[in-house]
Design a protein around this motif. Structure first.
Motif, short mmCIF file in Angstrom:
data_model
loop_
_atom_site.label_atom_id
_atom_site.label_comp_id
_atom_site.label_asym_id
_atom_site.label_seq_id
_atom_site.Cartn_x
_atom_site.Cartn_y
_atom_site.Cartn_z
N PHE A 1 -93.98 23.88 6.39
CA PHE A 1 -95.40 24.03 6.02
C PHE A 1 -95.96 22.74 5.46
O PHE A 1 -97.14 22.42 5.66
CB PHE A 1 -95.57 25.18 5.03
CG PHE A 1 -95.10 26.49 5.59
CD1 PHE A 1 -95.55 26.90 6.84
CD2 PHE A 1 -94.20 27.27 4.92
CE1 PHE A 1 -95.11 28.08 7.39
CE2 PHE A 1 -93.75 28.46 5.47
CZ PHE A 1 -94.21 28.86 6.70
N GLY B 1 -99.14 20.98 6.84
CA GLY B 1 -100.27 20.78 5.92
C GLY B 1 -100.62 19.31 5.76
O GLY B 1 -101.78 18.95 5.63
N ASP C 1 -103.07 31.91 1.48
CA ASP C 1 -102.78 31.04 0.35
C ASP C 1 -102.25 29.68 0.81
O ASP C 1 -102.55 28.65 0.21
CB ASP C 1 -101.78 31.73 -0.57
CG ASP C 1 -101.82 31.16 -1.97
OD1 ASP C 1 -102.90 30.72 -2.38
OD2 ASP C 1 -100.78 31.15 -2.64
N LEU C 2 -101.42 29.69 1.86
CA LEU C 2 -100.86 28.43 2.35
C LEU C 2 -101.84 27.69 3.25
O LEU C 2 -101.55 26.61 3.72
CB LEU C 2 -99.56 28.67 3.13
CG LEU C 2 -98.31 28.98 2.34
CD1 LEU C 2 -97.11 29.04 3.28
CD2 LEU C 2 -98.06 27.93 1.29
N LYS C 3 -103.00 28.30 3.50
CA LYS C 3 -104.05 27.68 4.32
C LYS C 3 -103.55 27.33 5.72
O LYS C 3 -103.77 26.24 6.22
CB LYS C 3 -104.58 26.41 3.63
CG LYS C 3 -105.00 26.62 2.20
CD LYS C 3 -106.26 27.44 2.11
CE LYS C 3 -106.60 27.71 0.66
NZ LYS C 3 -107.56 28.79 0.53
N ARG D 1 -103.17 24.05 11.14
CA ARG D 1 -103.86 23.95 9.85
C ARG D 1 -105.16 24.72 9.86
O ARG D 1 -105.83 24.80 10.89
CB ARG D 1 -104.20 22.49 9.55
CG ARG D 1 -103.09 21.67 8.97
CD ARG D 1 -103.58 20.26 8.71
NE ARG D 1 -103.93 19.57 9.94
CZ ARG D 1 -103.04 19.00 10.74
NH1 ARG D 1 -101.77 19.05 10.43
NH2 ARG D 1 -103.42 18.39 11.85
N LEU E 1 -108.73 20.98 1.92
CA LEU E 1 -107.83 22.04 2.37
C LEU E 1 -108.17 23.37 1.71
O LEU E 1 -107.58 24.40 2.03
CB LEU E 1 -106.38 21.68 2.05
CG LEU E 1 -105.72 20.62 2.93
CD1 LEU E 1 -104.38 20.20 2.34
CD2 LEU E 1 -105.51 21.16 4.32
N LYS F 1 -107.54 24.05 -1.45
CA LYS F 1 -106.51 24.44 -2.41
C LYS F 1 -106.92 24.03 -3.81
O LYS F 1 -107.66 23.07 -3.99
CB LYS F 1 -105.19 23.73 -2.06
CG LYS F 1 -104.50 24.29 -0.84
CD LYS F 1 -103.12 23.68 -0.69
CE LYS F 1 -102.34 24.40 0.40
NZ LYS F 1 -100.98 23.89 0.52
N THR G 1 -94.62 30.17 -2.47
CA THR G 1 -95.97 30.16 -3.01
C THR G 1 -96.83 29.08 -2.37
O THR G 1 -98.05 29.15 -2.45
CB THR G 1 -95.96 29.91 -4.53
OG1 THR G 1 -95.36 28.64 -4.77
CG2 THR G 1 -95.19 30.97 -5.26
N GLY G 2 -96.19 28.08 -1.76
CA GLY G 2 -96.94 27.01 -1.12
C GLY G 2 -97.61 26.07 -2.09
O GLY G 2 -98.53 25.35 -1.74
N GLU H 1 -97.04 23.04 -3.41
CA GLU H 1 -96.20 21.84 -3.38
C GLU H 1 -96.50 20.93 -4.56
O GLU H 1 -95.59 20.50 -5.28
CB GLU H 1 -96.42 21.04 -2.10
CG GLU H 1 -96.02 21.75 -0.83
CD GLU H 1 -97.24 22.29 -0.10
OE1 GLU H 1 -98.32 22.30 -0.70
OE2 GLU H 1 -97.10 22.70 1.06
#
Lengths: 338, 421
Positions: A87, A91, A111-113, A229, B55, B57, B384-385, B387
């Motif tokens: 990922f 990303g 959540d991880l887009k 993505r 992104l 986030k 959870t992503g 990073e």
């Protein structure tokens, strides 16, 4: 002068960094190469041969997308990723497309887009044990030590399954399929768990595949889908409809053998639209008229790819099952091309 | 444009002085470099924020209070998959500290041993130690760890190889000293067992056994009393010149209370016994822990051996000769003259070896031992992503551990270093 050059370079660097991750299609076209994130090595899905040529079910998706976008299925650079790195690789823009038996889940999608394009394999998590252990059901695995790849959904499913069945287990964490294979073969764990397709592929690579059995229980739903993505809708559409094109091609009987003939025009308007002889679907996603023809020519339609890489005639020997066309009781269903 | 002047001393402050006047030049350069560095940091942060928002986030640590959902095979404190990611982090952190502690202790002991033996006048012993040091120092640590795990999983028998075969009457594998069994899944070692328990103290972190607490307290108390005895002996020696014999007092103080406590608690080692498919009673140390510990220990010990050897060689031969001339016996020469001086040289590089070992423990990921890198930086990050959050938190934790080790060792260094009067 020198100063302005320096600041110019700095500004350019800032801008490039700021815009990284935008139009993937332009990046791929200007690079002349598709960068595809694949498994580090899972026979049947993505594995390099002795000459370093990658082949497999996931690799075929990469090649189909490359063919659709660039007109040449060989213009793919494969980046092997582990369950942990995939990922981040996607990303950060290191890969354009992640075709690495990745399960489509809510939190990864949101959540991880990530953007999951279209399920290309309906899978589920299973267990493999040695035949001489006498275990015939996953319910008999109480107290077993289980080898499991870290950073995967299987890790969470395993915890849930043993908890729901009031059983205990000892997790033995491994980083890649190769390490899991080695530990399982060395007897460091009683059972190896991953997606059932992965188990079949792993077992096929063993010296004595018949000494191992895959237990009948499938403990989870694992729809595997190529991912891109979030935030680049055009690129998402390209990958999604390339997969659908392969699936639709099988449904309409378009194969790598008859495609050249069919591409001259048929009496089925749906096939004509798919193959670009009627209308211009390619232009709507920023590609040529012949995008789908190129994609299908790369390795054939969905059924051909399946049969050549993981089907019953291969050592992996997976039945179509859920992955048959909807007309044959499966779940493969491409939306209409119009 | 600057023009030459005949009488510079009569001038006031000019801007060009910032570059051409040596009184200001270094300050100017420092200010300029400072601004460049800050601008670069600012650009990095700004770029990160921009990319994160592109992104979609955000940057927050709320994931630490969410349910983890995964299991950890070798947790020291109680843990199950219903607990939070924060708890999993803690489990990983404690595993990191545990492996680092055991690694540092073993590496120090082995390192001193090898370092001293390398100076041995015995040709074979000296050369053997040289070979050990050169082999371990010059091959990457990761390879040693992988070799160790490959040996354990491939070469060690499975647990049921220790079972006695009914037809031949003997097992195909036998235990080391009848108490340690290497298997391809774990290494079974004896565990400590008490017949009588004082109960346990429940803390938020983990239940602490009162037996263990009592042992630690008695140990500290007896060491303290022993120190007092030695101090009073030194006092008498300074006043009268005659040192009273203290060895039997020390032995009494150090051994008797501990022995009494252990007997009172009913201490006995619990040997591992094969029951069914697996070893029971003892402790089964997982096969991810043993190779990691072995690799870290053997690798770091090679460096420590060199540090010890260098430290001893750094003390001039005249010191030994002077000590002999005063009539000191060789072991007293070592203890009173050589080692106190050698320690001054040994401690600072030893600190960096401890730091290295602690940081190298993150190679645990290669063998699936879940320490900080495996939990927070591995599974939690992946599930959870987060990073950026996970990696920066992990960096912060490693930094904090390293600074604490370095701080503690500096205190010790200050105590042994040369006191200049």
């Amino acid at each position: 002068m020198k100063k302005s050059v320096f600041f110019g370079a700095l500004t350019a660097a800032t801008l490039t960094a700021g815009l990284a991750g935008a139009a993937t299609l332009d990046d791929v076209k200007s690079r002349g190469e598709l960068i595809c994130g694949v498994n580090t090595g899972l026979v049947g899905f993505a594995a390099p041969d002795a000459n370093g040529n990658w082949s497999g079910f996931d690799v075929a998706i990469c090649q189909a997308v490359a063919a659709a976008v660039l007109g040449d299925a060989s213009k793919v650079k494969y980046v092997p990723t582990t369950g942990q790195t995939r990922f981040t690789a996607l990303g950060s823009g290191e890969v354009d497309l992640l075709a690495r038996n990745t399960t489509w889940t809510f939190s990864r999608d949101t959540d991880l887009k990530l953007q999951f394009t279209a399920t290309n394999y309906y899978d589920g998590q299973g267990f493999m044990v040695r035949k001489d252990s006498g275990v015939t059901s996953a319910k008999e695995l109480d107290g077993a030590s289980v080898c499991i790849q870290t950073g995967t959904t299987t890790e969470l499913n395993l915890a849930d399954y043993f908890k729901a069945n009031n059983m205990s287990y000892q997790p033995i964490t491994v980083d890649s399929n190769a390490e899991g294979e080695q530990q399982f073969l060395a007897g460091a764990c009683d059972a190896y768990t991953t997606d059932a397709s992965g188990l079949a592929a792993t077992r096929a690579a063993f010296a004595n595949p018949s000494d191992y059995v895959i237990l009948p229980e499938i403990i989870s739903k694992e729809p595997l889908a190529p991912a891109v993505r979030q935030g680049d809708d055009q690129w998402t559409d390209i990958v999604r409809w390339t997969v659908f094109a392969l699936i639709a091609a099988e449904e309409y009987g378009v194969t790598s053998a008859n495609i050249d003939e069919l591409a001259k025009g048929t009496d089925n308007p749906e096939v004509n639209r798919l193959l670009g002889t009627e209308g211009d679907l390619g232009a709507m996603i920023g590609l040529d008229k012949t995008w789908a023809v190129n994609a299908i020519k790369a390795n054939g339609n969905y059924g051909e790819i399946f049969a050549a890489t993981i089907g019953e005639q291969t050592p992996i020997g997976l039945a179509r099952g859920l992955n048959a066309q909807w007309t044959q009781g499966g779940l493969m269903y491409a939306p209409p091309f119009r | 444009m600057t023009t030459a002047h005949d009488a510079p001393e009569s001038q006031g402050f000019r801007l060009s002085q910032l570059i051409y006047d040596t009184r200001y030049r270094s300050l100017t350069i420092q200010v300029v470099v400072f601004f460049i560095v800050m601008a670069f940091v600012g650009w990095l942060v700004d770029n990160t924020i921009q990319n994160l928002s592109a992104l979609g986030k955000d940057f927050n640590f709320s994931f630490l209070s969410q349910r983890a959902g995964y299991d950890i095979g070798n947790a020291i404190i109680p843990y199950n998959n219903d607990m939070t990611h924060g708890r999993a982090l803690l489990v990983g952190l404690i595993n990191t500290l545990w492996i680092s502690f055991l690694g540092c202790v073993a590496a120090t002991i082995l390192g001193i041993f090898v370092g001293v033996l390398r100076l041995s006048k015995n040709w074979l012993v000296g050369r053997l130690m040289t070979v050990y040091v050169e082999v371990f120092r010059n091959i990457p640590l990761l390879l040693w760890i992988l070799v160790a795990i490959a040996l354990l999983t491939e070469a060690a028998p499975s647990p049921n190889a220790y079972k006695i075969n009914p037809t031949t009457g003997e097992a195909s594998a036998s235990m080391l000293f009848d108490s340690i069994a290497f298997t391809n899944r774990y290494t079974a070692i004896p565990s400590i067992h008490f017949d009588r328990s004082l109960g346990s103290l429940d803390t938020a972190l983990a239940p602490i056994s009162l037996n263990f607490l009592a042992i630690v307290l008695v140990l500290i108390a007896s060491i303290w009393v022993n120190k007092r005895v030695l101090a009073s002996a030194a006092k008498i020696q300074e006043a009268t010149g005659v040192r009273p014999t203290t060895w039997w007092k020390s032995a009494l103080i150090l051994i008797v209370p501990m022995l009494a406590l252990l007997i009172a608690l009913g201490f006995n080692p619990d040997e591992p016994v094969l029951q069914g498919f697996n070893f029971k009673n003892g402790t089964n140390v997982s096969n991810s822990f043993v190779p990691l510990w072995l690799g870290l220990t053997l690798y770091t010990a090679a460096f420590i051996a060199e540090i010890v050897r260098a430290g001893i060689l750094a003390i001039s031969k005249g010191q030994t000769e002077a000590a002999y001339a005063l009539g000191l016996r060789p072991n007293r020469t070592m203890n009173l003259v050589i080692l106190p001086q050698a320690l001054r040289v040994i401690i600072p590089p030893l600190i960096s070896q401890y730091l290295n070992l602690t940081k190298n423990s993150s190679l645990a990921i290669a063998v699936g031992y879940l320490e900080l890198r495996g939990t927070l930086g591995g599974i939690t990050l992946n599930q959870t992503g987060r990073e950026l959050e996970a990696i920066s938190l992990m960096m912060l934790i490693y930094l904090a551990i390293s600074l604490s080790i370095s701080g503690a060792m500096n205190v010790y260094n200050n105590r042994v270093k040369l006191k200049e009067r």
